[in-house]
Design a protein around this motif. Structure first.
Motif, PDB file in Angstrom:
ATOM      1  N   PHE A  29       0.929  -2.689   2.548  1.00 12.02           N
ATOM      2  CA  PHE A  29      -0.406  -2.587   3.133  1.00 12.02           C
ATOM      3  C   PHE A  29      -0.628  -3.766   4.080  1.00 12.02           C
ATOM      4  O   PHE A  29      -0.303  -4.909   3.745  1.00 12.02           O
ATOM      5  N   SER A  30      -1.194  -3.457   5.239  1.00 14.71           N
ATOM      6  CA  SER A  30      -1.558  -4.527   6.164  1.00 14.71           C
ATOM      7  C   SER A  30      -2.839  -5.206   5.682  1.00 14.71           C
ATOM      8  O   SER A  30      -3.512  -4.730   4.760  1.00 14.71           O
ATOM      9  N   LYS A  31      -3.174  -6.314   6.319  1.00 16.91           N
ATOM     10  CA  LYS A  31      -4.381  -7.042   5.925  1.00 16.91           C
ATOM     11  C   LYS A  31      -5.627  -6.191   6.140  1.00 16.91           C
ATOM     12  O   LYS A  31      -6.547  -6.185   5.310  1.00 16.91           O
ATOM     13  N   LYS A  32      -5.658  -5.440   7.234  1.00 13.53           N
ATOM     14  CA  LYS A  32      -6.812  -4.590   7.507  1.00 13.53           C
ATOM     15  C   LYS A  32      -6.908  -3.456   6.496  1.00 13.53           C
ATOM     16  O   LYS A  32      -8.012  -3.074   6.076  1.00 13.53           O
ATOM     17  N   GLU A  33      -5.775  -2.922   6.082  1.00 12.37           N
ATOM     18  CA  GLU A  33      -5.792  -1.846   5.093  1.00 12.37           C
ATOM     19  C   GLU A  33      -6.282  -2.348   3.735  1.00 12.37           C
ATOM     20  O   GLU A  33      -7.007  -1.639   3.027  1.00 12.37           O
ATOM     21  N   LYS A  34      -5.901  -3.562   3.377  1.00 15.45           N
ATOM     22  CA  LYS A  34      -6.384  -4.131   2.113  1.00 15.45           C
ATOM     23  C   LYS A  34      -7.890  -4.347   2.157  1.00 15.45           C
ATOM     24  O   LYS A  34      -8.598  -4.068   1.174  1.00 15.45           O
ATOM     25  N   MET A  35      -8.385  -4.830   3.289  1.00 19.44           N
ATOM     26  CA  MET A  35      -9.826  -5.010   3.426  1.00 19.44           C
ATOM     27  C   MET A  35     -10.543  -3.665   3.448  1.00 19.44           C
ATOM     28  O   MET A  35     -11.667  -3.537   2.957  1.00 19.44           O
ATOM     29  N   CYS A  36      -9.892  -2.656   4.000  1.00 18.98           N
ATOM     30  CA  CYS A  36     -10.477  -1.310   4.017  1.00 18.98           C
ATOM     31  C   CYS A  36     -10.652  -0.790   2.593  1.00 18.98           C
ATOM     32  O   CYS A  36     -11.686  -0.194   2.267  1.00 18.98           O
ATOM     33  N   LEU A  37      -9.657  -1.014   1.749  1.00 19.53           N
ATOM     34  CA  LEU A  37      -9.773  -0.602   0.349  1.00 19.53           C
ATOM     35  C   LEU A  37     -10.960  -1.282  -0.323  1.00 19.53           C
ATOM     36  O   LEU A  37     -11.780  -0.633  -0.982  1.00 19.53           O
ATOM     37  N   TYR A  38     -11.043  -2.584  -0.140  1.00 21.43           N
ATOM     38  CA  TYR A  38     -12.084  -3.359  -0.824  1.00 21.43           C
ATOM     39  C   TYR A  38     -13.478  -3.011  -0.313  1.00 21.43           C
ATOM     40  O   TYR A  38     -14.397  -2.741  -1.100  1.00 21.43           O
ATOM     41  N   GLU A  39     -13.648  -2.989   1.002  1.00 17.98           N
ATOM     42  CA  GLU A  39     -14.979  -2.773   1.564  1.00 17.98           C
ATOM     43  C   GLU A  39     -15.458  -1.335   1.366  1.00 17.98           C
ATOM     44  O   GLU A  39     -16.643  -1.104   1.122  1.00 17.98           O
ATOM     45  N   VAL A  95     -10.927   3.382 -16.759  1.00 23.37           N
ATOM     46  CA  VAL A  95     -10.328   3.790 -15.487  1.00 23.37           C
ATOM     47  C   VAL A  95     -11.074   3.160 -14.312  1.00 23.37           C
ATOM     48  O   VAL A  95     -10.463   2.677 -13.350  1.00 23.37           O
ATOM     49  N   THR A  96     -12.402   3.141 -14.391  1.00 28.55           N
ATOM     50  CA  THR A  96     -13.201   2.535 -13.323  1.00 28.55           C
ATOM     51  C   THR A  96     -12.906   1.046 -13.198  1.00 28.55           C
ATOM     52  O   THR A  96     -12.727   0.523 -12.086  1.00 28.55           O
ATOM     53  N   THR A  97     -12.844   0.357 -14.320  1.00 25.71           N
ATOM     54  CA  THR A  97     -12.526  -1.074 -14.301  1.00 25.71           C
ATOM     55  C   THR A  97     -11.115  -1.312 -13.778  1.00 25.71           C
ATOM     56  O   THR A  97     -10.861  -2.284 -13.051  1.00 25.71           O
ATOM     57  N   PHE A  98     -10.201  -0.428 -14.117  1.00 23.18           N
ATOM     58  CA  PHE A  98      -8.813  -0.525 -13.652  1.00 23.18           C
ATOM     59  C   PHE A  98      -8.750  -0.488 -12.126  1.00 23.18           C
ATOM     60  O   PHE A  98      -8.144  -1.358 -11.487  1.00 23.18           O
ATOM     61  N   PHE A  99      -9.392   0.498 -11.520  1.00 24.47           N
ATOM     62  CA  PHE A  99      -9.385   0.605 -10.060  1.00 24.47           C
ATOM     63  C   PHE A  99     -10.119  -0.572  -9.414  1.00 24.47           C
ATOM     64  O   PHE A  99      -9.682  -1.107  -8.384  1.00 24.47           O
ATOM     65  N   GLU A 100     -11.226  -0.971 -10.008  1.00 26.54           N
ATOM     66  CA  GLU A 100     -12.006  -2.068  -9.429  1.00 26.54           C
ATOM     67  C   GLU A 100     -11.214  -3.371  -9.426  1.00 26.54           C
ATOM     68  O   GLU A 100     -11.246  -4.129  -8.448  1.00 26.54           O
ATOM     69  N   HIS A 101     -10.491  -3.636 -10.504  1.00 26.50           N
ATOM     70  CA  HIS A 101      -9.684  -4.858 -10.572  1.00 26.50           C
ATOM     71  C   HIS A 101      -8.585  -4.849  -9.511  1.00 26.50           C
ATOM     72  O   HIS A 101      -8.353  -5.862  -8.833  1.00 26.50           O
ATOM     73  N   ILE A 102      -7.902  -3.723  -9.360  1.00 27.84           N
ATOM     74  CA  ILE A 102      -6.796  -3.665  -8.401  1.00 27.84           C
ATOM     75  C   ILE A 102      -7.313  -3.816  -6.974  1.00 27.84           C
ATOM     76  O   ILE A 102      -6.747  -4.564  -6.162  1.00 27.84           O
ATOM     77  N   VAL A 103      -8.399  -3.113  -6.657  1.00 28.29           N
ATOM     78  CA  VAL A 103      -8.961  -3.201  -5.308  1.00 28.29           C
ATOM     79  C   VAL A 103      -9.422  -4.628  -5.016  1.00 28.29           C
ATOM     80  O   VAL A 103      -9.204  -5.156  -3.915  1.00 28.29           O
ATOM     81  N   PHE A 108      -9.719  -8.964  -1.966  1.00 36.08           N
ATOM     82  CA  PHE A 108     -10.605 -10.129  -2.051  1.00 36.08           C
ATOM     83  C   PHE A 108      -9.866 -11.379  -2.528  1.00 36.08           C
ATOM     84  O   PHE A 108      -9.768 -12.365  -1.810  1.00 36.08           O
ATOM     85  N   THR A 109      -9.332 -11.329  -3.745  1.00 37.00           N
ATOM     86  CA  THR A 109      -8.651 -12.512  -4.287  1.00 37.00           C
ATOM     87  C   THR A 109      -7.206 -12.622  -3.830  1.00 37.00           C
ATOM     88  O   THR A 109      -6.589 -13.674  -4.008  1.00 37.00           O
ATOM     89  N   GLN A 110      -6.644 -11.529  -3.282  1.00 41.68           N
ATOM     90  CA  GLN A 110      -5.253 -11.501  -2.807  1.00 41.68           C
ATOM     91  C   GLN A 110      -4.264 -11.858  -3.921  1.00 41.68           C
ATOM     92  O   GLN A 110      -3.263 -12.532  -3.692  1.00 41.68           O
ATOM     93  N   ASN A 111      -4.555 -11.384  -5.096  1.00 40.92           N
ATOM     94  CA  ASN A 111      -3.667 -11.587  -6.244  1.00 40.92           C
ATOM     95  C   ASN A 111      -2.774 -10.351  -6.372  1.00 40.92           C
ATOM     96  O   ASN A 111      -2.959  -9.510  -7.247  1.00 40.92           O
ATOM     97  N   PHE A 112      -1.796 -10.251  -5.485  1.00 41.44           N
ATOM     98  CA  PHE A 112      -0.965  -9.053  -5.424  1.00 41.44           C
ATOM     99  C   PHE A 112      -0.048  -8.932  -6.639  1.00 41.44           C
ATOM    100  O   PHE A 112       0.201  -7.835  -7.128  1.00 41.44           O
ATOM    101  N   MET A 113       0.442 -10.052  -7.124  1.00 45.61           N
ATOM    102  CA  MET A 113       1.267 -10.009  -8.328  1.00 45.61           C
ATOM    103  C   MET A 113       0.447  -9.551  -9.527  1.00 45.61           C
ATOM    104  O   MET A 113       0.927  -8.792 -10.374  1.00 45.61           O
ATOM    105  N   GLY A 114      -0.806  -9.987  -9.597  1.00 49.30           N
ATOM    106  CA  GLY A 114      -1.671  -9.544 -10.687  1.00 49.30           C
ATOM    107  C   GLY A 114      -1.928  -8.050 -10.635  1.00 49.30           C
ATOM    108  O   GLY A 114      -1.967  -7.379 -11.669  1.00 49.30           O
ATOM    109  N   ALA A 115      -2.095  -7.506  -9.420  1.00 47.39           N
ATOM    110  CA  ALA A 115      -2.300  -6.062  -9.282  1.00 47.39           C
ATOM    111  C   ALA A 115      -1.071  -5.297  -9.748  1.00 47.39           C
ATOM    112  O   ALA A 115      -1.175  -4.291 -10.462  1.00 47.39           O
TER     113      ALA A 115
END
Length: 268
Positions: A29-39, A95-103, A108-115
């Motif tokens: 995912f590019s930086k813009k795509e990651k921000m798109c997911l979050y926003e 399930v909702t918390t699962f998706f929210e944490h990954i997004v 936001f936090t850019q914790n890709f290893m955590g995701a």
């Protein structure tokens, strides 16, 4: 889709070999795509209701064999009332918390290893559910794929604005400005493509981690059946080590940082 695990990739940098781990949540995912997911996710007022309706639709229409798992095989209740049951409400919240944490970790936090670790851990935990342990089959019936196919079809239109959330209130001036700014940066096509890739990646990671853990559990069960003495010997060895560790004298630590108190004679 990315590889199933964060495998080391060796790259030549001058005369030095650099070992870098490939994480699909970071590299695909590019930086813009990651921000798109979050926003786009944060624009939803109540994603739990949307995920809950999708979850109930899967149980009632797509995979009715799941009714037995949630104790709904003999119920005559409407689908809308199923979410009030604690067992389904708890699953929807998870399930909702699962998706929210990954997004959040991606945008936001850019914790890709955590995701990546969270998704892989979730797949391993599902391998210990008796129903999935006995019925999940990556080549025939994959419930992760079933869930993701339905959620791509039902959930993404709310992210793009094609559908309105139930109970949507009148937008304030600030929300209108935010929505206009959001639409300028992210088109509906981009949102659809990014979220489709996101859900497909999660489905792949869940399936692979599930299959690995499922195979490990089967090997462990077979070892207990065909070589029970090995299982007993291992259990006895663990017990013996634990008892020996308890018998070992514990080191006594003396705090020498504080000076000892000295008693002086009373001058009176």
């Amino acid at each position: 889709m990315g590889s199933g695990a964060c495998k080391p990739v060796k790259e030549l940098s001058g005369s030095v070999v650099v070992s870098e781990y490939y994480n699909p949540f970071e590299k695909d995912f590019s930086k813009k795509e990651k921000m798109c997911l979050y926003e786009s996710y944060k624009r939803l007022h109540n994603p739990k209701i949307l995920i809950g309706s999708t979850f109930v639709y899967i149980i009632g229409k797509v995979a009715p064999e799941l009714k037995k798992v949630f104790g709904l095989e003999n119920t005559r209740e409407n689908l809308d009332t199923w979410l009030k049951r604690p067992v389904i409400g708890r699953q929807v919240s998870q399930v909702t918390t699962f998706f929210e944490h990954i997004v959040t970790m991606m945008g936001f936090t850019q914790n890709f290893m955590g995701a990546w670790l969270l998704v892989r851990k979730t797949g391993r935990l599902h391998a210990k559910i008796p129903f999935l342990h006995n019925n999940q089959n990556g080549l025939q019936t994959n419930y992760f794929t079933i869930f993701m196919v339905v959620i791509i079809r039902e959930f993404i239109p709310y992210l793009t604005g094609e559908k309105l959330e139930p109970g949507t209130h009148v937008e304030t001036c600030r929300e209108k400005r935010q929505n206009e700014f959001f639409k300028k940066n992210y088109s509906p096509e981009m949102i659809t493509n990014v979220w489709t890739k996101f859900f497909n990646l999660i489905e792949t990671q869940l399936t692979e981690s599930f299959e690995l853990e499922h195979a490990r559990c089967i090997n462990l069960d077979n070892r207990k059946i065909f070589a029970p003495h090995q299982h007993i010997e291992l259990a006895e060895e663990k017990k013996r080590r634990y008892l020996e560790k308890l018998k070992e004298p514990q080191p006594v630590y003396i705090d020498t940082s504080k000076p000892k108190e000295e008693l002086y004679a009373d001058p009176f």
